[in-house]
Design a protein around this motif. Sequence first.
Motif, PDB file in Angstrom:
ATOM      1  N   ASN A   5      -5.590  23.550   1.922  1.00  0.00           N
ATOM      2  CA  ASN A   5      -4.666  23.308   0.821  1.00  0.00           C
ATOM      3  C   ASN A   5      -3.384  22.612   1.247  1.00  0.00           C
ATOM      4  N   THR A   6      -3.365  22.019   2.420  1.00  0.00           N
ATOM      5  CA  THR A   6      -2.167  21.324   2.856  1.00  0.00           C
ATOM      6  C   THR A   6      -2.289  19.843   2.544  1.00  0.00           C
ATOM      7  N   ILE A   7      -1.153  19.188   2.416  1.00  0.00           N
ATOM      8  CA  ILE A   7      -1.141  17.766   2.087  1.00  0.00           C
ATOM      9  C   ILE A   7      -1.268  16.900   3.332  1.00  0.00           C
ATOM     10  N   VAL A   8      -1.031  17.479   4.482  1.00  0.00           N
ATOM     11  CA  VAL A   8      -1.051  16.753   5.751  1.00  0.00           C
ATOM     12  C   VAL A   8      -2.457  16.232   6.055  1.00  0.00           C
ATOM     13  N   LEU A   9      -2.547  14.973   6.462  1.00  0.00           N
ATOM     14  CA  LEU A   9      -3.844  14.391   6.799  1.00  0.00           C
ATOM     15  C   LEU A   9      -4.169  14.538   8.277  1.00  0.00           C
ATOM     16  N   ARG A  10      -3.154  14.739   9.109  1.00  0.00           N
ATOM     17  CA  ARG A  10      -3.353  14.954  10.542  1.00  0.00           C
ATOM     18  C   ARG A  10      -2.742  16.299  10.906  1.00  0.00           C
ATOM     19  N   MET A 130      -2.164  -2.064  -6.699  1.00  0.00           N
ATOM     20  CA  MET A 130      -1.853  -1.642  -5.323  1.00  0.00           C
ATOM     21  C   MET A 130      -1.548  -0.140  -5.267  1.00  0.00           C
ATOM     22  N   VAL A 131      -0.874   0.368  -6.297  1.00  0.00           N
ATOM     23  CA  VAL A 131      -0.612   1.812  -6.363  1.00  0.00           C
ATOM     24  C   VAL A 131      -1.932   2.570  -6.477  1.00  0.00           C
ATOM     25  N   VAL A 132      -2.850   2.060  -7.291  1.00  0.00           N
ATOM     26  CA  VAL A 132      -4.169   2.679  -7.427  1.00  0.00           C
ATOM     27  C   VAL A 132      -4.887   2.662  -6.071  1.00  0.00           C
ATOM     28  N   PHE A 133      -4.816   1.558  -5.345  1.00  0.00           N
ATOM     29  CA  PHE A 133      -5.436   1.479  -4.018  1.00  0.00           C
ATOM     30  C   PHE A 133      -4.802   2.479  -3.045  1.00  0.00           C
ATOM     31  N   TRP A 134      -3.476   2.659  -3.111  1.00  0.00           N
ATOM     32  CA  TRP A 134      -2.814   3.652  -2.253  1.00  0.00           C
ATOM     33  C   TRP A 134      -3.380   5.046  -2.506  1.00  0.00           C
ATOM     34  N   PHE A 135      -3.491   5.399  -3.780  1.00  0.00           N
ATOM     35  CA  PHE A 135      -4.053   6.710  -4.106  1.00  0.00           C
ATOM     36  C   PHE A 135      -5.513   6.804  -3.676  1.00  0.00           C
ATOM     37  N   ALA A 136      -6.268   5.726  -3.835  1.00  0.00           N
ATOM     38  CA  ALA A 136      -7.666   5.736  -3.407  1.00  0.00           C
ATOM     39  C   ALA A 136      -7.775   5.970  -1.893  1.00  0.00           C
ATOM     40  N   LEU A 137      -6.902   5.328  -1.123  1.00  0.00           N
ATOM     41  CA  LEU A 137      -6.901   5.559   0.328  1.00  0.00           C
ATOM     42  C   LEU A 137      -6.556   7.013   0.649  1.00  0.00           C
ATOM     43  N   TYR A 138      -5.586   7.552  -0.042  1.00  0.00           N
ATOM     44  CA  TYR A 138      -5.201   8.937   0.205  1.00  0.00           C
ATOM     45  C   TYR A 138      -6.355   9.888  -0.093  1.00  0.00           C
ATOM     46  N   PHE A 139      -6.998   9.712  -1.248  1.00  0.00           N
ATOM     47  CA  PHE A 139      -8.094  10.608  -1.597  1.00  0.00           C
ATOM     48  C   PHE A 139      -9.302  10.411  -0.694  1.00  0.00           C
ATOM     49  N   GLN A 140      -9.528   9.187  -0.221  1.00  0.00           N
ATOM     50  CA  GLN A 140     -10.603   8.960   0.747  1.00  0.00           C
ATOM     51  C   GLN A 140     -10.309   9.704   2.051  1.00  0.00           C
ATOM     52  N   ALA A 141      -9.051   9.695   2.465  1.00  0.00           N
ATOM     53  CA  ALA A 141      -8.667  10.427   3.680  1.00  0.00           C
ATOM     54  C   ALA A 141      -8.863  11.933   3.475  1.00  0.00           C
ATOM     55  N   ARG A 142      -8.550  12.445   2.292  1.00  0.00           N
ATOM     56  CA  ARG A 142      -8.767  13.875   2.013  1.00  0.00           C
ATOM     57  C   ARG A 142     -10.258  14.209   2.044  1.00  0.00           C
ATOM     58  N   ILE A 143     -11.084  13.323   1.497  1.00  0.00           N
ATOM     59  CA  ILE A 143     -12.531  13.547   1.511  1.00  0.00           C
ATOM     60  C   ILE A 143     -13.043  13.556   2.952  1.00  0.00           C
ATOM     61  N   ASN A 144     -12.566  12.600   3.758  1.00  0.00           N
ATOM     62  CA  ASN A 144     -12.988  12.546   5.160  1.00  0.00           C
ATOM     63  C   ASN A 144     -12.533  13.786   5.921  1.00  0.00           C
ATOM     64  N   ARG A 145     -11.323  14.267   5.634  1.00  0.00           N
ATOM     65  CA  ARG A 145     -10.833  15.468   6.310  1.00  0.00           C
ATOM     66  C   ARG A 145     -11.695  16.665   5.946  1.00  0.00           C
TER      67      ARG A 145
END
Length: 165
Positions: A5-10, A130-145
């Motif tokens: 439940n943390t926002i941190v990706l690393r 571009m804002v939509v792409f930023w959010f897409a990258l963030y959610f992709q990183a959450r999925i990968n995590r």
Amino acid sequence: MEIENTIVLRPSFSKDVPTSIEEILENAAKIKSEVKENYRIKISDHHIFFFITLAKRKYYSPHLHIELTKNEDNSTNIRGLFGPDQTVWTFFMFLHFIIAGIFLIFMMIAYSHWRLKQSTTLDFAIMGLMVVFWFALYFQARINRKKCQPQMQKLDDLMKRVVEF
């Protein structure tokens, strides 16, 4: 280790253990040969890196870097950082910089068009994209995590075995 439940990706951590740095490094060198089929352990000065072997690695597989620092009472402070493969992280950051660059360029173009009393619709549409792409990258990183969570737990268990706490 609870990171769901943390926002941190690393995710990172810091712990004090009663074991000395020398004992931890010796233990890591000993365990290195025992686990070489599944894990690769790299020791460099007071740093230990834990990797999943190439045969079992996925594109989202994590690695663990721990730094050992001696405390005044001969105990050891361990600072750890989980992260993706360096190539994946570099590509991920490259995409972020490209998206940010495009956003800033179109923000300047929109300002110019606004000052010249021209249409800014396309400029704001691209900025919104571009804002939509930023959010897409963030959610992709959450999925990968989330996908790499079991591997992170295995690396954490290996680290605990090396430092014996």
